[in-house]
Write a protein that holds these residues in place. Sequence first.
Motif, short mmCIF file in Angstrom:
data_model
loop_
_atom_site.label_atom_id
_atom_site.label_comp_id
_atom_site.label_asym_id
_atom_site.label_seq_id
_atom_site.Cartn_x
_atom_site.Cartn_y
_atom_site.Cartn_z
N MET A 1 0.85 -1.17 0.00
CA MET A 1 0.00 0.00 0.00
C MET A 1 0.89 1.23 0.00
SD MET A 1 -2.92 1.20 2.79
CE MET A 1 -3.86 -0.28 2.56
N ASN A 2 0.54 2.18 -0.82
CA ASN A 2 1.27 3.45 -0.84
C ASN A 2 0.63 4.37 0.19
OD1 ASN A 2 1.83 6.26 -1.53
ND2 ASN A 2 2.85 5.43 -3.33
N TYR A 3 1.36 4.62 1.27
CA TYR A 3 0.82 5.37 2.41
C TYR A 3 0.34 6.76 2.00
CZ TYR A 3 0.53 7.37 7.08
OH TYR A 3 0.09 7.97 8.22
N ILE A 4 1.14 7.49 1.26
CA ILE A 4 0.77 8.86 0.87
C ILE A 4 -0.45 8.87 -0.03
CG2 ILE A 4 1.56 10.95 -0.34
CD1 ILE A 4 2.87 10.49 2.43
N LYS A 5 -0.50 7.97 -1.00
CA LYS A 5 -1.67 7.91 -1.88
C LYS A 5 -2.93 7.54 -1.09
CE LYS A 5 0.61 6.89 -6.24
NZ LYS A 5 0.76 5.94 -7.35
N GLN A 6 -2.80 6.61 -0.15
CA GLN A 6 -3.93 6.20 0.68
C GLN A 6 -4.40 7.38 1.55
OE1 GLN A 6 -5.72 3.51 0.51
NE2 GLN A 6 -6.66 3.17 2.48
N LEU A 7 -3.44 8.09 2.12
CA LEU A 7 -3.77 9.24 2.96
C LEU A 7 -4.49 10.32 2.15
CD1 LEU A 7 -3.37 10.37 5.85
CD2 LEU A 7 -1.24 11.37 5.04
#
Length: 108
Positions: A1-7
């Motif tokens: 999971m891409n943390y920044i994209k998810q955020l």
Amino acid sequence: MNYIKQLNAFYNQLDFNPLSNNAILLWHSLMQINNKTGWKQKFTVAAKVITAKIQLNESVFKRARTELQEKGYIHCQSRSGNLAPVYEIIRLTIEHDCISNSTISDDL
């Protein structure tokens, strides 16, 4: 999971699918815990650990967790006995393999 994209997707989603402050706090806590697991699709964590971490009492925590489930931000599966529930954070983004544009001709 891409943390920044998810955020970023989470905050974009809040415009259309708002949450209470406690649910937002819980979502962030679950994201941080999931990060520690190496982004496993499903992970376990005891309610006591989360409530201590984010300083919510058990009833407020349960309402926030139910809200996240009902609005499609997480899945939570209770287990029998004293076993911690299994959590899954719903991916709000779709990650694709990148295709390089360098092969496209400049003549187009």
